[in-house]
Motif scaffolding. Structure first.
Motif, PDB file in Angstrom:
ATOM      1  N   LEU A 174       0.840  -1.199   0.000  1.00  0.00           N
ATOM      2  CA  LEU A 174       0.000   0.000   0.000  1.00  0.00           C
ATOM      3  C   LEU A 174       0.875   1.249   0.000  1.00  0.00           C
ATOM      4  N   ASP A 175       0.719   2.065  -1.005  1.00  0.00           N
ATOM      5  CA  ASP A 175       1.483   3.307  -1.139  1.00  0.00           C
ATOM      6  C   ASP A 175       0.791   4.400  -0.327  1.00  0.00           C
ATOM      7  N   LEU A 176       1.447   4.853   0.743  1.00  0.00           N
ATOM      8  CA  LEU A 176       0.869   5.878   1.604  1.00  0.00           C
ATOM      9  C   LEU A 176       1.368   7.282   1.269  1.00  0.00           C
ATOM     10  N   SER A 177       1.988   7.445   0.108  1.00  0.00           N
ATOM     11  CA  SER A 177       2.444   8.778  -0.271  1.00  0.00           C
ATOM     12  C   SER A 177       1.245   9.683  -0.578  1.00  0.00           C
ATOM     13  N   LYS A 178       1.429  10.979  -0.366  1.00  0.00           N
ATOM     14  CA  LYS A 178       0.336  11.941  -0.484  1.00  0.00           C
ATOM     15  C   LYS A 178      -0.246  12.023  -1.886  1.00  0.00           C
ATOM     16  N   SER A 179       0.533  11.627  -2.886  1.00  0.00           N
ATOM     17  CA  SER A 179       0.050  11.711  -4.268  1.00  0.00           C
ATOM     18  C   SER A 179      -0.937  10.600  -4.614  1.00  0.00           C
ATOM     19  N   ASN A 180      -1.012   9.571  -3.782  1.00  0.00           N
ATOM     20  CA  ASN A 180      -1.839   8.406  -4.083  1.00  0.00           C
ATOM     21  C   ASN A 180      -3.245   8.601  -3.523  1.00  0.00           C
ATOM     22  N   PRO A 181      -4.281   8.512  -4.376  1.00  0.00           N
ATOM     23  CA  PRO A 181      -5.651   8.710  -3.877  1.00  0.00           C
ATOM     24  C   PRO A 181      -6.073   7.689  -2.824  1.00  0.00           C
ATOM     25  N   LEU A 182      -5.328   6.628  -2.671  1.00  0.00           N
ATOM     26  CA  LEU A 182      -5.631   5.636  -1.639  1.00  0.00           C
ATOM     27  C   LEU A 182      -5.677   6.267  -0.253  1.00  0.00           C
ATOM     28  N   VAL A 183      -4.917   7.335  -0.026  1.00  0.00           N
ATOM     29  CA  VAL A 183      -4.834   7.919   1.317  1.00  0.00           C
ATOM     30  C   VAL A 183      -5.844   9.045   1.535  1.00  0.00           C
ATOM     31  N   THR A 184      -6.565   9.441   0.485  1.00  0.00           N
ATOM     32  CA  THR A 184      -7.480  10.584   0.622  1.00  0.00           C
ATOM     33  C   THR A 184      -8.912  10.302   0.185  1.00  0.00           C
ATOM     34  N   ASP A 185      -9.108   9.339  -0.695  1.00  0.00           N
ATOM     35  CA  ASP A 185     -10.414   9.132  -1.332  1.00  0.00           C
ATOM     36  C   ASP A 185     -11.043   7.834  -0.812  1.00  0.00           C
ATOM     37  N   ASP A 186     -12.113   7.961  -0.023  1.00  0.00           N
ATOM     38  CA  ASP A 186     -12.758   6.784   0.570  1.00  0.00           C
ATOM     39  C   ASP A 186     -13.313   5.833  -0.487  1.00  0.00           C
ATOM     40  N   ALA A 187     -13.982   6.389  -1.499  1.00  0.00           N
ATOM     41  CA  ALA A 187     -14.583   5.549  -2.532  1.00  0.00           C
ATOM     42  C   ALA A 187     -13.503   4.810  -3.319  1.00  0.00           C
ATOM     43  N   TYR A 188     -12.435   5.506  -3.628  1.00  0.00           N
ATOM     44  CA  TYR A 188     -11.333   4.877  -4.369  1.00  0.00           C
ATOM     45  C   TYR A 188     -10.698   3.767  -3.534  1.00  0.00           C
ATOM     46  N   ALA A 189     -10.453   4.038  -2.258  1.00  0.00           N
ATOM     47  CA  ALA A 189      -9.831   3.040  -1.389  1.00  0.00           C
ATOM     48  C   ALA A 189     -10.696   1.788  -1.290  1.00  0.00           C
ATOM     49  N   ALA A 190     -12.006   1.966  -1.196  1.00  0.00           N
ATOM     50  CA  ALA A 190     -12.909   0.816  -1.109  1.00  0.00           C
ATOM     51  C   ALA A 190     -12.852  -0.010  -2.388  1.00  0.00           C
ATOM     52  N   ARG A 191     -12.840   0.675  -3.527  1.00  0.00           N
ATOM     53  CA  ARG A 191     -12.798  -0.040  -4.804  1.00  0.00           C
ATOM     54  C   ARG A 191     -11.459  -0.734  -5.006  1.00  0.00           C
ATOM     55  N   ALA A 192     -10.369  -0.051  -4.647  1.00  0.00           N
ATOM     56  CA  ALA A 192      -9.037  -0.643  -4.794  1.00  0.00           C
ATOM     57  C   ALA A 192      -8.876  -1.843  -3.860  1.00  0.00           C
TER      58      ALA A 192
END
Length: 224
Positions: free
Chosen positions: A36-54
């Motif tokens: 899991l990439d926790l860098s600020k540029s990755n939407p995984l750390v900011t976007d709930d819908a994206y994180a759920a889908r990913a």
């Protein structure tokens, strides 16, 4: 007549052997490494819908893993051990069934943005994908059992090795550190750049690197 019966018996035996071997191969334990990439540029750390889908996509393979398979989850970003303390290690067994392990990891990944907002995880300023992979190559032996890497990252290496978003190129791997590894999959490749041309360029960089490093298959998905 006797010759015919003998031939039929031999063919039947060979067919049974092939079926058994195929079944054994299908049930062979695997290792799945999720990064899991926790860098600020990755939407995984900011976007709930994206994180759920990913998260749902990342755990698909886990749901069908045979017993004795190993599942590992790690985070990366900055080249700092203390910043990437989240680690999950699970072996598929009667007590840890694949669907239960998959559900747990799916929920964890879906909650990454909340964990960051709550201060339980730290969004990071760099994207050290290559150093992460180098570390994992030292602890996971692809020769021991088939191994798949699944990285949830935009793919923009941002480290002392390369600045991919700015047009840099990935360095060639030293030798084949992932020789025999089954696959490398990047989910979210090119996210945030807003450019299909940039996504294609970065995909080609990672494809070439993966082949040189020894992975048998590479997939870089912007969306799915």
């Amino acid at each position: 007549m006797r010759l015919f019966v003998l031939i039929v018996a031999i063919l039947g035996t060979l067919a049974a052997v092939f079926v058994n071997r195929a079944a054994e191969a299908a049930e062979a334990p695997r290792t799945v490494v999720i990064g899991l990439d926790l860098s600020k540029s990755n939407p995984l750390v900011t976007d709930d819908a994206y994180a759920a889908r990913a998260g749902a996509k990342a755990v698909e393979e886990i749901e069908t893993l045979p017993p004795h398979s190993r599942v590992m989850l790690r985070t990366f970003g900055s080249y700092d051990v203390t910043a990437n303390a989240l680690k999950v290690d699970q072996v598929i067994s009667a007590r840890a069934k694949p669907d239960a392990v998959a559900d747990g990891l799916r929920i964890l990944i879906a909650n990454i943005p909340k964990l960051v907002r709550d201060g339980k995880l730290e969004a990071q300023g760099f994207t050290n994908i290559l150093p992460f992979l180098d570390t994992m190559s030292q602890v996971v032996d692809c020769a021991a059992q088939p191994t798949d890497y699944i990285l949830l990252t935009d793919g923009f290496e941002d480290s002392e090795y390369a600045k991919l978003k700015a047009g840099g190129k990935l360095p060639q791997p030293s030798g084949e550190p992932f020789k025999g590894c089954a696959s490398l999959t990047i989910l979210g490749l090119g996210q945030g750049a807003g450019s299909p041309a940039v996504t294609q360029r970065v995909r080609h960089e990672w494809r070439d690197w993966a082949r040189a490093a020894g992975f048998r298959h590479f997939a870089g998905l912007y969306d799915w």
